[in-house]
Design a protein around this motif. Structure first.
Motif, PDB file in Angstrom:
ATOM      1  N   SER A   1       0.838  -1.200   0.000  1.00 49.16           N
ATOM      2  CA  SER A   1       0.000   0.000   0.000  1.00 49.16           C
ATOM      3  C   SER A   1       0.872   1.248   0.000  1.00 49.16           C
ATOM      4  CB  SER A   1      -0.904   0.026   1.242  1.00 49.16           C
ATOM      5  OG  SER A   1      -1.808  -1.052   1.254  1.00 49.16           O
ATOM      6  N   LEU A   2       0.382   2.300  -0.639  1.00 49.13           N
ATOM      7  CA  LEU A   2       1.031   3.602  -0.580  1.00 49.13           C
ATOM      8  C   LEU A   2       0.606   4.274   0.719  1.00 49.13           C
ATOM      9  CD1 LEU A   2       2.604   5.981  -1.825  1.00 49.13           C
ATOM     10  CD2 LEU A   2       0.467   6.690  -2.920  1.00 49.13           C
ATOM     11  N   LYS A   3       1.581   4.674   1.526  1.00 46.70           N
ATOM     12  CA  LYS A   3       1.288   5.261   2.835  1.00 46.70           C
ATOM     13  C   LYS A   3       1.552   6.753   2.798  1.00 46.70           C
ATOM     14  CE  LYS A   3       2.622   4.995   7.733  1.00 46.70           C
ATOM     15  NZ  LYS A   3       3.537   4.341   8.707  1.00 46.70           N
ATOM     16  N   LEU A   4       0.562   7.532   3.259  1.00 47.77           N
ATOM     17  CA  LEU A   4       0.694   8.981   3.358  1.00 47.77           C
ATOM     18  C   LEU A   4       0.380   9.418   4.779  1.00 47.77           C
ATOM     19  CD1 LEU A   4      -1.178  10.028   0.069  1.00 47.77           C
ATOM     20  CD2 LEU A   4       1.288   9.818   0.393  1.00 47.77           C
ATOM     21  N   ASN A   5       1.225  10.271   5.344  1.00 49.75           N
ATOM     22  CA  ASN A   5       1.032  10.773   6.704  1.00 49.75           C
ATOM     23  C   ASN A   5       0.748  12.268   6.686  1.00 49.75           C
ATOM     24  OD1 ASN A   5       1.392   8.502   8.496  1.00 49.75           O
ATOM     25  ND2 ASN A   5       3.531   8.466   7.885  1.00 49.75           N
ATOM     26  N   PHE A   6      -0.297  12.667   7.400  1.00 43.09           N
ATOM     27  CA  PHE A   6      -0.634  14.076   7.567  1.00 43.09           C
ATOM     28  C   PHE A   6      -0.949  14.310   9.043  1.00 43.09           C
ATOM     29  CE2 PHE A   6      -1.989  12.715   3.350  1.00 43.09           C
ATOM     30  CZ  PHE A   6      -1.332  13.621   2.520  1.00 43.09           C
TER      31      PHE A   6
END
Length: 390
Positions: free
Chosen positions: A56-61
């Motif tokens: 999975s592509l992981k994005l953190n905000f």
């Protein structure tokens, strides 16, 4: 002309599948935004899976983490996880946020086309997104009694079912909501005390029993959990997931025959459920029926080829019957795809022991303990591997 027609059809299919993924993303963000507003903990959104982070592509905000799993065939799958606020009104807003986001997308696109017009291609594209959003709203607002199976083995119901459940629970005593809040805060002992007091007071509801069993299982009180489940069985009809839960409890106690009876009942209702199939494999492993267990783990992988638990468990079962290199292939794949499980390291330690490579076995044993594996005797196994590695 034929080639152009085929390409046009393929483009149309791609647009439909892409629109479902985009609509799912906005739906889950409809849950995530109020969750960020009303809670202080982390909020995690999954698009394309029910909690599977592999590939999975992981994005953190900040407090928000988003996992995109690019599997367009799973075009109706998404999940938003958060700790919950513990308050009825904010929980209702959070649940409604997802379906309402679908309505907002549809209304926005309809208004845009009405004001600005659209050529044939744009009208088709907008039409697909409008229908996709409308479908998302209908599917999620339908109060289906059949839950969705999460990647970690848990269950989640549709937004409509959750709303119906919350409205029906709005008349429950405050003590129940105190228990829910404590459970969300991982105070399982405190939640269990509140729920047992509720049962003693005569307030015996399905939701109370289920939450109590979950809390008791988390605290390791498996005997008590089974006792309350059996009491629950006297007053309520079991659902499929109840048999699955009971089977796991019997498995933890080592009561394999009772565990097998329960999981067979769950599989009778939901025979393609990979978690139930995997549980049956674990039960057969506990009984020493390694070859039959391998068949179950392979069956689970037939239905869900990326089900990492089945690879891990099949690898260990293969190790037990002497298929060492096949076992290592499964275990290496499981570790590569999901490095968060200590059991992959533990089973690889067993593999290296069989190969008399005690230094590598020790490394994996220590990694498993460092990652918090809960197995009696792990310290002894580490000391023995350390002695043999000298």
């Amino acid at each position: 002309m034929i080639i152009i027609g085929i390409l046009t059809a393929l483009a149309g299919i791609a647009i439909v599948l892409t629109s479902r993924s985009i609509t799912t993303f906005f739906h889950e963000m409809g849950h995530a935004i109020p969750a960020l507003l009303f809670t202080d903990g982390p909020v995690t959104v999954y698009v394309g899976s029910y909690g599977d982070v592999s590939k999975s592509l992981k994005l953190n905000f900040g407090r928000l983490t988003i996992y995109f799993k690019f599997n367009f065939l799973d075009w109706n799958i998404g999940l938003c996880r958060h700790n919950g606020s513990g308050y009825l009104i904010t929980e209702l807003i959070t649940i409604l946020g997802g379906p309402l986001m679908s309505v907002v997308i549809s209304v926005f696109l309809i208004i845009y086309m009405a004001k600005n017009g659209a050529n044939e291609n744009m009208a088709f594209l907008f039409g697909v997104f409008i229908l996709s959003s409308f479908w998302d709203f209908l599917v999620n607002m339908y109060p289906s009694k059949t839950p969705y199976q999460l990647h970690d083995g848990g269950f989640i119901y549709s937004d409509g079912f959750q709303l119906k459940k919350m409205i029906s629970e709005s008349s429950f005593p405050d003590q129940y909501f105190n228990a829910v809040k404590k459970h969300q805060e991982k105070d399982y002992y405190g939640a269990a005390e509140e729920l047992m007091a509720l049962l003693k007071s005569g307030f015996k509801k399905r939701e109370v029993y289920r939450l109590l069993v979950a809390c008791l299982e988390k605290t390791g009180n498996v005997d008590q959990a089974i006792a309350h489940f059996e009491e629950f069985y006297q007053g309520f009809k079991f659902h499929t997931e109840d048999f699955g839960t009971l089977s796991n409890l019997f498995l933890k106690k080592g009561e394999y025959i009772r565990a097998l009876n329960s999981i067979e009942k769950a599989l009778h209702k939901d025979y393609t459920n990979v978690h139930y199939i995997n549980t049956k494999g674990l039960i057969l492993s506990g009984m020493g029926n390694w070859k039959m267990a391998i068949e179950q783990f392979s069956a689970a992988l037939h239905h869900q080829p990326q089900f990492i638990d089945a690879y891990r468990n099949r690898g260990y079962a293969k190790l037990k019957i002497g298929e060492t290199e096949e076992a290592r292939a499964d275990l290496n794949f499981a570790l590569q795809e999901d490095p968060t499980s200590p059991y992959s390291h533990y089973y690889l330690a067993k593999y290296f022991e069989k190969k008399w490579q005690y230094v590598k076995a020790l490394e994996h044993y220590e990694k498993a303990r460092e990652m918090g594996i809960d197995l009696p005797g792990i310290d002894f196994e580490i000391e023995e591997a350390r002695r043999l590695a000298r």
